[in-house]
Scaffold this active site. Structure first.
Site, PDB file in Angstrom:
ATOM      1  N   SER A 206      -9.281  18.829  24.293  1.00 45.75           N
ATOM      2  CA  SER A 206     -10.173  18.059  25.178  1.00 45.75           C
ATOM      3  C   SER A 206     -11.273  18.943  25.764  1.00 45.75           C
ATOM      4  O   SER A 206     -12.456  18.583  25.725  1.00 45.75           O
ATOM      5  CB  SER A 206      -9.388  17.362  26.286  1.00 45.75           C
ATOM      6  OG  SER A 206      -8.533  18.261  26.939  1.00 45.75           O
TER       7      SER A 206
ATOM      8  N   ARG B  20       2.903  24.177  35.148  1.00 42.40           N
ATOM      9  CA  ARG B  20       2.570  22.794  35.529  1.00 42.40           C
ATOM     10  C   ARG B  20       3.828  21.916  35.430  1.00 42.40           C
ATOM     11  O   ARG B  20       4.020  20.977  36.195  1.00 42.40           O
ATOM     12  CB  ARG B  20       1.462  22.238  34.611  1.00 42.40           C
ATOM     13  CG  ARG B  20       0.182  23.051  34.677  1.00 42.40           C
ATOM     14  CD  ARG B  20      -0.816  22.599  33.622  1.00 42.40           C
ATOM     15  NE  ARG B  20      -0.285  22.749  32.274  1.00 42.40           N
ATOM     16  CZ  ARG B  20      -0.870  22.291  31.177  1.00 42.40           C
ATOM     17  NH1 ARG B  20      -2.011  21.645  31.262  1.00 42.40           N
ATOM     18  NH2 ARG B  20      -0.318  22.471  29.996  1.00 42.40           N
TER      19      ARG B  20
ATOM     20  N   ASP C 183       3.675  17.933  29.802  1.00 43.09           N
ATOM     21  CA  ASP C 183       3.908  16.525  29.497  1.00 43.09           C
ATOM     22  C   ASP C 183       5.367  16.121  29.606  1.00 43.09           C
ATOM     23  O   ASP C 183       5.687  14.937  29.669  1.00 43.09           O
ATOM     24  CB  ASP C 183       3.394  16.212  28.084  1.00 43.09           C
ATOM     25  CG  ASP C 183       1.897  16.342  28.019  1.00 43.09           C
ATOM     26  OD1 ASP C 183       1.238  15.957  28.989  1.00 43.09           O
ATOM     27  OD2 ASP C 183       1.391  16.841  27.001  1.00 43.09           O
TER      28      ASP C 183
ATOM     29  N   HIS D  14       3.930  24.883  22.776  1.00 40.69           N
ATOM     30  CA  HIS D  14       2.546  25.009  23.218  1.00 40.69           C
ATOM     31  C   HIS D  14       1.806  25.959  22.290  1.00 40.69           C
ATOM     32  O   HIS D  14       2.399  26.904  21.758  1.00 40.69           O
ATOM     33  CB  HIS D  14       2.462  25.546  24.655  1.00 40.69           C
ATOM     34  CG  HIS D  14       1.126  25.260  25.282  1.00 40.69           C
ATOM     35  ND1 HIS D  14       0.076  26.127  25.185  1.00 40.69           N
ATOM     36  CD2 HIS D  14       0.686  24.186  25.958  1.00 40.69           C
ATOM     37  CE1 HIS D  14      -0.962  25.600  25.799  1.00 40.69           C
ATOM     38  NE2 HIS D  14      -0.633  24.423  26.284  1.00 40.69           N
TER      39      HIS D  14
ATOM     40  N   HIS E  44      -1.743  16.111  21.768  1.00 39.01           N
ATOM     41  CA  HIS E  44      -2.403  16.610  22.985  1.00 39.01           C
ATOM     42  C   HIS E  44      -1.976  15.701  24.148  1.00 39.01           C
ATOM     43  O   HIS E  44      -0.790  15.603  24.450  1.00 39.01           O
ATOM     44  CB  HIS E  44      -3.916  16.642  22.735  1.00 39.01           C
ATOM     45  CG  HIS E  44      -4.725  17.382  23.743  1.00 39.01           C
ATOM     46  ND1 HIS E  44      -4.200  18.294  24.627  1.00 39.01           N
ATOM     47  CD2 HIS E  44      -6.067  17.346  24.028  1.00 39.01           C
ATOM     48  CE1 HIS E  44      -5.158  18.771  25.400  1.00 39.01           C
ATOM     49  NE2 HIS E  44      -6.305  18.209  25.062  1.00 39.01           N
TER      50      HIS E  44
END
Ligand SMILES: CC(C)(COP(=O)(O)OP(=O)(O)OC[C@H]1O[C@@H](n2cnc3c(N)ncnc32)[C@H](O)[C@@H]1OP(=O)(O)O)[C@@H](O)C(=O)NCCC(=O)NCCS
Length: 440
Positions: free
Chosen positions: A240, A326, A372, A317, A270
């Site tokens: 992105s 995160r 995620d 990743h 993604h």
């Protein structure tokens, strides 16, 4: 000029000589080598992008303007009565590199509010689309249709000096960011809440207003603030961020760039992975009749997924080689607010079970969970259960980082991006020469 823009101008003028000096004095200094594996393998590890907004260390995770996630959350001024900082203050940090005061954050909040009115034609475009259109397609289209309002295009057509390109880019970027929460919440309410949009509340901050327009009570305002901050930026090479940068490098305006970045984010490898995580977990839950599986039972589901040729969503990743901070920050939130939620228990069990299995399988370079793996659980818990929408939340957050990057790209005069490609035959020739040299 706004105080933020003033400050930014100061920062840009102080920074430009550093980029100029690097190019002039050290333009030929090597940064690394590119192997055949890198060229075929999606440019993995090729150092050829520059950004100062954030840096991703494979072991440590993301730093925003030099600060880790816990440092960022601790240093930024908090919204009164809330555990989380102003997203507006975070934007100030990303843009200028300085930690804002509460007054600075509130000033940015005021600037965004003044720009927040979404043109009626955006709603008309959204309403004209078939209601079962994916919300990411709607978000992308809503952003793209505002391109007609680009101040950058207008100023470019009037003639713009190279050093001034950042100025109208800033104007477009701030206008777009100001409008995104309402556009996102409108798509949600139109599609999933019987077409009952909620008007913005001008008293609220960016994140709080989003939660209000979604129609979800507290602490969803803090969920939104945290979510947008965590998803804002992950240095420049991810799909992105890179797409936003690449499209903008052709001097396309931020509406073209942001719409394209949303399209990249929509892919299952993604941003879409957060909805895949929930879909996958709920498949497991269904098979288990809702009960929490044992580690062994969960392990079997993971192996079944791998053996059917699928990836385990939310793990792995391209750059990180440790658990994503995160993920950890959202896990802390879950431990505080929803420790007994069954889906959170599944996610936590996966945290235990998946890494050793991926290690044993020996394919994934990083067996640890990424952002995620946790984010969908929190949304689900607060009643945002339409997981098609989750990537839109990611997109609204990611726009913060992408916009800051594009403003700085323009400020430092980064040129149009144009890596070189080669043919397979050329690679075979290079490979044969290397083999022959090794034999000598
Ligand atoms: C994120 C991701 C796309 C990174 O891709 P990458 O940089 O190519 O990852 P790797 O170099 O570790 O991949 C090497 C191999 O391990 C596999 N692998 C990586 N992550 C895996 C996972 N979570 N489950 C199963 N296999 C995985 C890859 O598919 C690849 O297999 P192949 O050699 O058969 O093609 C990948 O880890 C993935 O698909 N994860 C699941 C989706 C996800 O969570 N995406 C969100 C990212 S923030």
């Amino acid at each position: 000029m706004s105080k933020l823009k003033d400050k930014l101008q100061e920062k840009i003028e102080a920074w430009r000589p550093r980029t100029t000096a690097l190019l002039k004095k050290a333009g030929d200094v090597k940064l690394g080598d590119v192997t055949i594996g890198m060229a075929i393998g999606g440019a993995r590890g090729v150092k050829c992008l520059v950004t100062d907004i954030s840096y991703l260390d494979p072991q440590e995770g993301i730093r925003f303007r030099g600060f880790t996630i816990p440092e960022t959350l601790q240093k930024l001024p908090k919204v009164p009565g809330s555990d989380m900082p102003y997203v507006e203050g975070f934007l100030y940090l990303l843009l200028t590199g300085d930690v804002p005061t509460k007054a600075d954050a509130e000033e940015v909040a005021g600037e965004l509010k003044a720009r927040a009115a979404v043109p009626q034609y955006v709603f008309d475009v959204l309403r004209a689309m078939p209601r079962d259109t994916h919300p990411m397609t709607m978000l992308s289209a809503a952003i793209l249709c505002m391109q007609r309002d680009s101040i950058y295009v207008k100023r470019y057509n009037e003639g713009l000096g190279k050093n001034d390109h950042w100025d109208p880019t800033y104007e477009d970027a701030m206008n777009l960011l100001a409008r995104l929460p309402e556009i996102g919440a409108y798509i949600f309410r139109m599609k999933y809440r019987a077409d009952t949009p909620i008007a913005p509340d001008p008293k609220l901050d960016w994140g709080g207003n989003f939660a209000h327009m979604m129609g979800v009570p507290q602490p969803y305002d803090d969920v939104s603030r945290l979510y947008f901050i965590l998803h804002s930026d992950h240095e420049s090479g991810n799909v992105s961020a890179h797409t936003g940068h690449l499209v903008a490098s052709a001097l396309s305006d931020v509406y073209y760039s942001a719409s394209a970045m949303i399209n990249g984010l929509a892919g299952p490898l993604h941003g879409l992975a957060n909805q895949e995580v929930l879909r996958w977990i709920q498949g497991v839950m269904e098979k288990m009749g809702g009960k929490i599986p044992t580690e062994e039972e969960m392990g079997k589901f993971v192996w079944d997924t791998l053996e059917s040729g699928q990836v385990v969503p939310g793990f792995g990743h391209a750059v990180l080689r440790k658990t994503d901070p995160r993920y950890m920050e959202q896990r802390n939130f879950c431990l505080k607010h929803l420790p007994n939620d069954p889906i959170f228990k599944y996610v936590d069990l996966l945290f235990k079970v998946v890494p050793p299995i991926l290690e044993k399988q020996g394919k994934a370079k990083n067996p640890w969970p990424n952002v995620d793996a946790q984010s969908g659980v929190i949304q689900w818990y607060y009643g945002v259960r339409e997981y098609d929408f989750y990537t839109c939340l990611f997109g609204i957050g990611r726009a913060l980082g992408v916009m800051c990057n594009i403003i700085w790209d323009r400020a430092l005069g980064y040129p149009i991006e144009r890596p070189k490609s080669v043919t397979t035959a050329m690679l075979e020739e290079v490979a044969a020469k290397a083999e022959a040299a090794a034999k000598k």
